[in-house]
Design a protein around this motif. Structure first.
Motif, PDB file in Angstrom:
ATOM      1  N   MET A   1     -19.430  35.858   2.796  1.00  0.00           N
ATOM      2  CA  MET A   1     -19.593  36.303   1.414  1.00  0.00           C
ATOM      3  C   MET A   1     -18.374  35.923   0.583  1.00  0.00           C
ATOM      4  SD  MET A   1     -21.617  37.959  -0.549  1.00  0.00           S
ATOM      5  CE  MET A   1     -21.641  38.841  -2.060  1.00  0.00           C
ATOM      6  N   HIS A   2     -17.177  36.150   1.143  1.00  0.00           N
ATOM      7  CA  HIS A   2     -15.947  35.825   0.424  1.00  0.00           C
ATOM      8  C   HIS A   2     -15.815  34.316   0.236  1.00  0.00           C
ATOM      9  CE1 HIS A   2     -11.779  35.166  -0.462  1.00  0.00           C
ATOM     10  NE2 HIS A   2     -11.618  36.455  -0.699  1.00  0.00           N
ATOM     11  N   GLU A   3     -16.211  33.516   1.255  1.00  0.00           N
ATOM     12  CA  GLU A   3     -16.115  32.069   1.150  1.00  0.00           C
ATOM     13  C   GLU A   3     -17.042  31.546   0.062  1.00  0.00           C
ATOM     14  OE1 GLU A   3     -16.964  30.566   4.979  1.00  0.00           O
ATOM     15  OE2 GLU A   3     -15.182  31.407   5.907  1.00  0.00           O
ATOM     16  N   HIS A   4     -18.226  32.124  -0.066  1.00  0.00           N
ATOM     17  CA  HIS A   4     -19.169  31.706  -1.104  1.00  0.00           C
ATOM     18  C   HIS A   4     -18.583  31.967  -2.488  1.00  0.00           C
ATOM     19  CE1 HIS A   4     -22.894  30.908  -3.155  1.00  0.00           C
ATOM     20  NE2 HIS A   4     -22.842  32.105  -3.715  1.00  0.00           N
ATOM     21  N   THR A   5     -17.951  33.128  -2.664  1.00  0.00           N
ATOM     22  CA  THR A   5     -17.331  33.455  -3.952  1.00  0.00           C
ATOM     23  C   THR A   5     -16.212  32.484  -4.275  1.00  0.00           C
ATOM     24  OG1 THR A   5     -17.847  35.763  -3.564  1.00  0.00           O
ATOM     25  CG2 THR A   5     -16.226  35.304  -5.260  1.00  0.00           C
ATOM     26  N   HIS A   9     -16.133  29.876  -7.337  1.00  0.00           N
ATOM     27  CA  HIS A   9     -15.018  29.930  -8.280  1.00  0.00           C
ATOM     28  C   HIS A   9     -14.371  28.554  -8.415  1.00  0.00           C
ATOM     29  CE1 HIS A   9     -11.598  31.358 -10.490  1.00  0.00           C
ATOM     30  NE2 HIS A   9     -10.784  30.875  -9.563  1.00  0.00           N
ATOM     31  N   TRP A  10     -14.215  27.839  -7.291  1.00  0.00           N
ATOM     32  CA  TRP A  10     -13.625  26.502  -7.326  1.00  0.00           C
ATOM     33  C   TRP A  10     -14.502  25.553  -8.128  1.00  0.00           C
ATOM     34  CZ3 TRP A  10     -15.438  21.831  -5.549  1.00  0.00           C
ATOM     35  CH2 TRP A  10     -14.513  20.781  -5.554  1.00  0.00           C
ATOM     36  N   LEU A  11     -15.817  25.630  -7.914  1.00  0.00           N
ATOM     37  CA  LEU A  11     -16.738  24.760  -8.630  1.00  0.00           C
ATOM     38  C   LEU A  11     -16.729  25.079 -10.126  1.00  0.00           C
ATOM     39  CD1 LEU A  11     -18.839  22.545  -8.357  1.00  0.00           C
ATOM     40  CD2 LEU A  11     -20.559  24.313  -8.014  1.00  0.00           C
ATOM     41  N   THR A  12     -16.690  26.360 -10.458  1.00  0.00           N
ATOM     42  CA  THR A  12     -16.649  26.762 -11.866  1.00  0.00           C
ATOM     43  C   THR A  12     -15.368  26.281 -12.537  1.00  0.00           C
ATOM     44  OG1 THR A  12     -17.941  28.711 -11.319  1.00  0.00           O
ATOM     45  CG2 THR A  12     -16.798  28.744 -13.416  1.00  0.00           C
TER      46      THR A  12
END
Length: 198
Positions: A1-5, A9-12
């Motif tokens: 879950m944390h890795e997805h966030t 965030h990196w992509l955004t």
């Protein structure tokens, strides 16, 4: 879950940095598709793109003059004019070298303008964060002072209560002593103790 966030965030964060290159590359690709479908050396298409580009540049010039000039509209109009110019040249030219040169030039200009905007945005964000930190520090200082004041009041009240309890015990102990005469104390000039009324 944390890795997805973190990935989201990196992509955004990276998407706005890639937007100028994506925009100019999209214009170049569409213009080359247009070139392959008959725009090469087409005078009518060249006149159309020139008129649209000049119209967008004129709209940008009109939007940027005077006190009521809007920089956002002017920047959008000038960017549209540049995009139309790139599309017109890339669609009209028969080789790929001139369109690629214009693509590199327009991408560089787009990143130069975007970097200026990003720098201003970063300054604004930094100033806001600094102001918020100062406000938090002021509030924390006021809260610490208020907590100290409340703690002092509680300690004073405790000490007062302890003093009153000790005085009551002393008075009770004194009244229990043999030969205690409150009237003799009053005649001696000592202040009279308050009597309880039932």
């Amino acid at each position: 879950m944390h890795e997805h966030t973190t990935a989201g965030h990196w992509l955004t964060a990276a998407l706005p940095k890639a937007a100028p290159a994506l925009a100019t590359s999209t214009v170049l690709i569409l213009a080359r598709i247009w070139n392959a479908n008959g725009a090469e050396h087409s005078t009518g298409n060249a006149v159309l793109m020139t008129a649209l580009s000049l119209g967008a540049a004129a709209a940008g010039a009109c939007a940027s003059v005077g006190r009521a000039g809007d920089s956002t509209i002017a920047a959008t109009a000038f960017a549209t004019s540049g995009g139309l110019t790139l599309a017109g040249v890339a669609g009209y030219a028969d080789g790929l070298s001139l369109p690629l040169l214009l693509w590199a030039l327009s991408t560089t200009v787009a990143y130069g303008l975007a970097a200026r905007h990003w720098r201003t945005d970063r300054r604004t964000t930094t100033a806001h964060d600094r102001h918020a930190a100062e406000r938090r520090e002021e509030h924390a200082h006021a809260e610490r002072i208020e907590a100290l004041r409340c703690r002092t009041q509680v300690e004073v009240a405790r000490e007062g209560t302890a003093y009153a309890a000790a005085l009551a015990e002393a008075l009770t102990a004194r009244a229990a002593l043999p030969g205690y005469d409150p009237a003799a104390l009053t005649r001696a000039g000592l202040p009279a103790l308050p009597t309880k009324e039932h």
